[in-house]
Design a protein around this motif. Structure first.
Motif, short mmCIF file in Angstrom:
data_model
loop_
_atom_site.label_atom_id
_atom_site.label_comp_id
_atom_site.label_asym_id
_atom_site.label_seq_id
_atom_site.Cartn_x
_atom_site.Cartn_y
_atom_site.Cartn_z
N GLN A 164 8.36 12.21 -4.03
CA GLN A 164 9.11 13.43 -3.40
C GLN A 164 10.42 13.40 -4.04
O GLN A 164 11.00 14.47 -4.03
N ARG A 165 11.12 12.14 -3.93
CA ARG A 165 12.32 12.10 -4.18
C ARG A 165 12.81 12.67 -5.55
O ARG A 165 14.06 12.69 -5.80
N CYS A 166 11.95 12.70 -6.47
CA CYS A 166 12.28 12.82 -7.82
C CYS A 166 12.87 14.23 -8.10
O CYS A 166 14.00 14.16 -8.76
N LYS A 167 12.81 15.39 -7.26
CA LYS A 167 13.17 16.55 -7.49
C LYS A 167 14.65 16.36 -6.89
O LYS A 167 15.35 17.50 -7.19
N ASP A 168 15.26 15.68 -6.23
CA ASP A 168 16.20 15.44 -5.43
C ASP A 168 17.31 14.85 -6.10
O ASP A 168 18.62 14.66 -5.88
N VAL A 169 17.00 14.06 -7.39
CA VAL A 169 17.72 12.91 -7.65
C VAL A 169 18.36 13.57 -9.09
O VAL A 169 17.82 14.24 -9.89
N GLU A 170 19.74 13.26 -9.36
CA GLU A 170 20.33 13.60 -10.50
C GLU A 170 19.92 12.56 -11.82
O GLU A 170 20.12 11.19 -11.14
N PHE A 190 11.70 14.64 -13.52
CA PHE A 190 12.98 15.02 -13.20
C PHE A 190 13.66 16.19 -13.84
O PHE A 190 13.25 16.33 -14.92
N THR A 191 14.70 16.81 -13.58
CA THR A 191 15.38 17.35 -14.20
C THR A 191 16.52 16.54 -14.95
O THR A 191 17.45 16.03 -14.48
N LYS A 246 21.21 8.70 -5.08
CA LYS A 246 21.25 10.15 -5.39
C LYS A 246 21.21 10.57 -6.84
O LYS A 246 21.33 11.59 -7.43
N ARG A 247 21.68 9.39 -7.60
CA ARG A 247 21.92 9.63 -9.21
C ARG A 247 21.04 8.20 -9.90
O ARG A 247 21.28 7.14 -9.39
N GLN A 289 24.68 4.55 -4.06
CA GLN A 289 24.54 6.15 -4.28
C GLN A 289 24.22 6.15 -5.87
O GLN A 289 23.26 7.40 -6.15
#
Length: 381
Positions: free
Chosen positions: A181-187, A261-262, A127-128, A84
């Protein structure tokens, strides 16, 4: 008696795990029945992947990526938490130690390889992502990372800019529409232990550029490039990071990351301590022993002994520091660490100090333990 042994590595001689083991061995000679809990640590820079791999039983991953000067490097990163979480060190792919001193070119060094490692982590579905910023060779504001993730950085003629911080002076546009596209979903957590801003006399180029091979003229040009990058990023992000604390770390890498990313900036040692759930281990401890290769007042600037000592102090646990050597100024250390000891026996050549590090450390730990035992039996009042 519960003793937590939580040191950093002794650079160029002993890993953090080896340091902890040597201290335990010395203490056991005096306190054989104590309960020892070893917590090897790092502060977010080099060695962090190794420490968390061992502490969290993660999986080591390897990728051939582009090094800071374009040559392939075999870089390690880690998968944690059953896949994860990804842990990456910028030094693994874009580190200063990857380049011989006489070949360092701060103006062209690129963080692209770190972006490739991040891309690989995203492909593994994490995810992180935890990224340690210590030890970079670059001053490109994370532009290479951004390009590796699919962004386009073009000059006024519509051509993709060249690698490195100097080319940021030619940057005219930033296009992030083709980012993974996964950049916006990752911490995304950045381990950052400096407060330097991106630009200016206290910024990435002026403070860290010279050690990466930049001349005074190149330092000024690199700073101008970072300012240009920050101005253009402002149009995308809606905020200007030229003076943001911490954005000067690793050649300004946080700026490029913020465009993808955020991001959350966090103390490196706090990131490691939280990941290892150190607060739970410290509960009910009677003593904490920490250390690093050299301890002095600089240790209080976010290094490992300071991080663990601060948490121990909050719980009322006494702390002993054992270092390979002590600097000339240590008085400020006593505000967080009850006592500190150096291990070197006498004036020696560096190669001898490094080769004898384990035995010196073990002997010093034994003597510290013996002093504790003696103190418990004496009535000096």
């Amino acid at each position: 008696m519960k003793i937590v042994i939580a040191p950093d590595s002794f650079k160029e001689s002993l890993s953090a795990a080896a340091v902890a083991s040597a201290i335990e061995s010395g203490f056991r000679q005096i306190f054989p029945n104590a309960s020892y809990y070893l917590l090897p640590l790092a502060d977010g820079g080099e060695g962090t992947v190794e420490v968390l791999l061992e502490g969290l039983q993660g999986q080591a991953m390897y990728n051939w990526v582009q090094g800071p000067q374009g040559k392939p490097v075999h870089a390690m990163w880690a998968l944690l938490d059953d896949g994860q979480t990804a842990l990456i060190e910028i030094a693994a792919a874009s580190g200063l130690d990857l380049i011989p001193k006489q070949e360092r070119m701060a103006t062209t060094a690129s963080s692209f390889g770190t972006g490739e490692l991040i891309q690989s982590a995203l492909d593994h579905g994490v995810k992180r992502i935890l990224l340690g910023l210590g030890g970079s060779a670059t001053t490109d504001g994370g532009a290479g990372i951004l390009q590796a993730l699919g962004a386009s950085l073009k000059d006024a003629q519509g051509q993709e800019i060249e690698p490195g911080g100097l080319a940021l002076n030619q940057l005219a546009s930033i296009d992030v529409s083709n980012l993974n596209q996964r950049c916006k979903d990752v911490e995304f957590i950045i381990a950052c232990d400096v407060a330097n801003p991106l630009c200016g006399e206290e910024g990435a180029a002026f403070v860290f550029g010279p050690q990466k091979g930049a001349t005074p003229e190149q330092v000024s040009a690199l700073d101008m490039g970072l300012e240009n990058f920050a101005n253009l990023a402002h149009q995308v992000l809606g905020c200007h990071h030229g003076s943001t604390k911490g954005f000067g770390a690793a050649g300004g890498a946080a700026l490029g990351l913020a465009l993808a990313f955020t991001v959350e900036l966090k103390s490196g040692i706090d990131m490691v301590l939280d990941s290892l759930d150190a607060d739970a281990l410290l509960q009910d401890a009677d003593l904490v022993i920490t250390g690093e290769g050299q301890m002095d007042n600089q240790t209080l600037q976010g290094k490992t002994p300071y991080g663990i000592a601060k948490r121990a102090q909050n719980l009322g646990i006494p702390v002993i520091g054992i270092a390979g050597s002590l600097g000339t100024e240590v008085d400020d250390l006593y505000s967080k660490i009850d006592c500190v000891f150096g291990t070197v026996r006498s004036p020696q050549q560096l190669d001898q100090v490094l080769s004898e590090a384990h035995s010196n450390l073990q002997r010093t730990a034994r003597n510290v333990a013996a002093t504790l035992l003696m103190g418990s039996t004496l009535n000096l009042q």
